[in-house]
Design a protein around this motif. Structure first.
Motif, PDB file in Angstrom:
ATOM      1  N   GLU A 179       0.813  -1.211   0.000  1.00 17.01           N
ATOM      2  CA  GLU A 179       0.000   0.000   0.000  1.00 17.01           C
ATOM      3  C   GLU A 179       0.846   1.260   0.000  1.00 17.01           C
ATOM      4  N   THR A 180       2.080   1.161   0.453  1.00 19.61           N
ATOM      5  CA  THR A 180       2.940   2.342   0.481  1.00 19.61           C
ATOM      6  C   THR A 180       3.646   2.582  -0.839  1.00 19.61           C
ATOM      7  N   LYS A 181       3.619   1.606  -1.723  1.00 18.11           N
ATOM      8  CA  LYS A 181       4.278   1.766  -3.018  1.00 18.11           C
ATOM      9  C   LYS A 181       3.445   2.672  -3.913  1.00 18.11           C
ATOM     10  N   TRP A 182       4.033   3.777  -4.281  1.00 17.94           N
ATOM     11  CA  TRP A 182       3.379   4.696  -5.209  1.00 17.94           C
ATOM     12  C   TRP A 182       4.250   4.810  -6.441  1.00 17.94           C
ATOM     13  N   THR A 183       3.650   4.656  -7.589  1.00 22.31           N
ATOM     14  CA  THR A 183       4.388   4.867  -8.828  1.00 22.31           C
ATOM     15  C   THR A 183       4.304   6.341  -9.198  1.00 22.31           C
ATOM     16  N   VAL A 184       5.053   6.721 -10.209  1.00 25.54           N
ATOM     17  CA  VAL A 184       5.015   8.094 -10.689  1.00 25.54           C
ATOM     18  C   VAL A 184       3.593   8.450 -11.117  1.00 25.54           C
ATOM     19  N   ASN A 185       2.928   7.524 -11.778  1.00 30.37           N
ATOM     20  CA  ASN A 185       1.551   7.785 -12.218  1.00 30.37           C
ATOM     21  C   ASN A 185       0.614   7.974 -11.028  1.00 30.37           C
ATOM     22  N   ASP A 186       0.824   7.203  -9.966  1.00 28.09           N
ATOM     23  CA  ASP A 186       0.000   7.363  -8.766  1.00 28.09           C
ATOM     24  C   ASP A 186       0.198   8.754  -8.167  1.00 28.09           C
ATOM     25  N   TYR A 187       1.465   9.183  -8.096  1.00 34.05           N
ATOM     26  CA  TYR A 187       1.731  10.523  -7.572  1.00 34.05           C
ATOM     27  C   TYR A 187       1.067  11.588  -8.432  1.00 34.05           C
ATOM     28  N   ALA A 188       1.160  11.412  -9.750  1.00 40.15           N
ATOM     29  CA  ALA A 188       0.556  12.388 -10.664  1.00 40.15           C
ATOM     30  C   ALA A 188      -0.957  12.437 -10.474  1.00 40.15           C
ATOM     31  N   ASP A 189      -1.579  11.279 -10.356  1.00 42.79           N
ATOM     32  CA  ASP A 189      -3.034  11.240 -10.150  1.00 42.79           C
ATOM     33  C   ASP A 189      -3.429  11.896  -8.838  1.00 42.79           C
ATOM     34  N   ARG A 190      -2.666  11.632  -7.805  1.00 43.45           N
ATOM     35  CA  ARG A 190      -2.967  12.230  -6.501  1.00 43.45           C
ATOM     36  C   ARG A 190      -2.735  13.739  -6.519  1.00 43.45           C
ATOM     37  N   ALA A 191      -1.720  14.169  -7.240  1.00 38.18           N
ATOM     38  CA  ALA A 191      -1.467  15.604  -7.369  1.00 38.18           C
ATOM     39  C   ALA A 191      -2.618  16.275  -8.111  1.00 38.18           C
ATOM     40  N   LYS A 192      -3.105  15.632  -9.163  1.00 41.47           N
ATOM     41  CA  LYS A 192      -4.248  16.172  -9.906  1.00 41.47           C
ATOM     42  C   LYS A 192      -5.472  16.276  -9.000  1.00 41.47           C
ATOM     43  N   ASP A 193      -5.690  15.241  -8.181  1.00 40.64           N
ATOM     44  CA  ASP A 193      -6.820  15.280  -7.242  1.00 40.64           C
ATOM     45  C   ASP A 193      -6.684  16.459  -6.280  1.00 40.64           C
ATOM     46  N   TYR A 194      -5.478  16.674  -5.786  1.00 41.38           N
ATOM     47  CA  TYR A 194      -5.231  17.790  -4.872  1.00 41.38           C
ATOM     48  C   TYR A 194      -5.536  19.125  -5.566  1.00 41.38           C
ATOM     49  N   ILE A 195      -5.056  19.271  -6.787  1.00 37.94           N
ATOM     50  CA  ILE A 195      -5.279  20.518  -7.531  1.00 37.94           C
ATOM     51  C   ILE A 195      -6.774  20.736  -7.762  1.00 37.94           C
ATOM     52  N   ARG A 196      -7.488  19.674  -8.133  1.00 38.09           N
ATOM     53  CA  ARG A 196      -8.942  19.797  -8.335  1.00 38.09           C
ATOM     54  C   ARG A 196      -9.663  20.197  -7.054  1.00 38.09           C
ATOM     55  N   GLU A 197      -9.265  19.567  -5.939  1.00 40.61           N
ATOM     56  CA  GLU A 197      -9.894  19.895  -4.657  1.00 40.61           C
ATOM     57  C   GLU A 197      -9.665  21.348  -4.290  1.00 40.61           C
ATOM     58  N   GLN A 198      -8.460  21.824  -4.497  1.00 44.62           N
ATOM     59  CA  GLN A 198      -8.163  23.223  -4.178  1.00 44.62           C
ATOM     60  C   GLN A 198      -8.948  24.158  -5.095  1.00 44.62           C
ATOM     61  N   ARG A 199      -9.034  23.810  -6.355  1.00 48.24           N
ATOM     62  CA  ARG A 199      -9.791  24.629  -7.308  1.00 48.24           C
ATOM     63  C   ARG A 199     -11.267  24.679  -6.899  1.00 48.24           C
ATOM     64  N   ASP A 200     -11.817  23.522  -6.489  1.00 53.57           N
ATOM     65  CA  ASP A 200     -13.215  23.467  -6.066  1.00 53.57           C
ATOM     66  C   ASP A 200     -13.470  24.327  -4.823  1.00 53.57           C
ATOM     67  N   LYS A 201     -12.449  24.482  -4.006  1.00 49.56           N
ATOM     68  CA  LYS A 201     -12.551  25.309  -2.796  1.00 49.56           C
ATOM     69  C   LYS A 201     -12.188  26.772  -3.072  1.00 49.56           C
ATOM     70  N   ASN A 202     -11.905  27.070  -4.338  1.00 46.02           N
ATOM     71  CA  ASN A 202     -11.438  28.405  -4.720  1.00 46.02           C
ATOM     72  C   ASN A 202     -10.170  28.799  -3.961  1.00 46.02           C
ATOM     73  N   THR A 203      -9.295  27.821  -3.802  1.00 44.45           N
ATOM     74  CA  THR A 203      -8.028  28.023  -3.117  1.00 44.45           C
ATOM     75  C   THR A 203      -6.899  27.738  -4.100  1.00 44.45           C
ATOM     76  N   GLU A 204      -5.832  28.477  -3.985  1.00 44.45           N
ATOM     77  CA  GLU A 204      -4.678  28.279  -4.863  1.00 44.45           C
ATOM     78  C   GLU A 204      -3.906  27.027  -4.437  1.00 44.45           C
ATOM     79  N   PRO A 205      -3.772  26.040  -5.326  1.00 42.21           N
ATOM     80  CA  PRO A 205      -2.953  24.871  -4.976  1.00 42.21           C
ATOM     81  C   PRO A 205      -1.478  25.271  -4.956  1.00 42.21           C
TER      82      PRO A 205
END
Length: 88
Positions: free
Chosen positions: A15-41
């Motif tokens: 469960e701790t193994k993250w690939t580059v693609n996993d990191y990218a997907d999680r980063a995208k999720d973070y950016i979307r969440e911040q955008r939805d909150k009208n907050t600067e990621p």
């Protein structure tokens, strides 16, 4: 230590193994969440989230490894007692 304990420890590690693609997907999720909150990621915000995720996974891994160690130690003590009992 029985097979189930090994499996739990291995699952925690997997469960701790993250690939580059996993990191990218999680980063995208973070950016979307911040955008939805009208907050600067921010990179700092993302790194904090990644650190929290890794920290949680590390705690799970430590717990599984600790449980496996304790059961192994208990098994070892039981085996020693059986040998003592058989040789007396």
């Amino acid at each position: 230590m029985d097979r189930q304990d090994y499996n739990k420890a291995e699952d925690a590690v997997n469960e701790t193994k993250w690939t580059v693609n996993d990191y990218a997907d999680r980063a995208k999720d973070y950016i979307r969440e911040q955008r939805d909150k009208n907050t600067e990621p921010t990179a700092d915000g993302w790194m904090e989230r990644a650190k929290d995720n890794v920290s949680d996974a590390w705690e799970d891994t430590k717990d599984a490894a600790s449980d496996a160690w304790e059961k192994t130690k208990d098994w070892s003590e039981d085996a020693k007692a059986e040998v003592r009992k058989a040789t007396n």
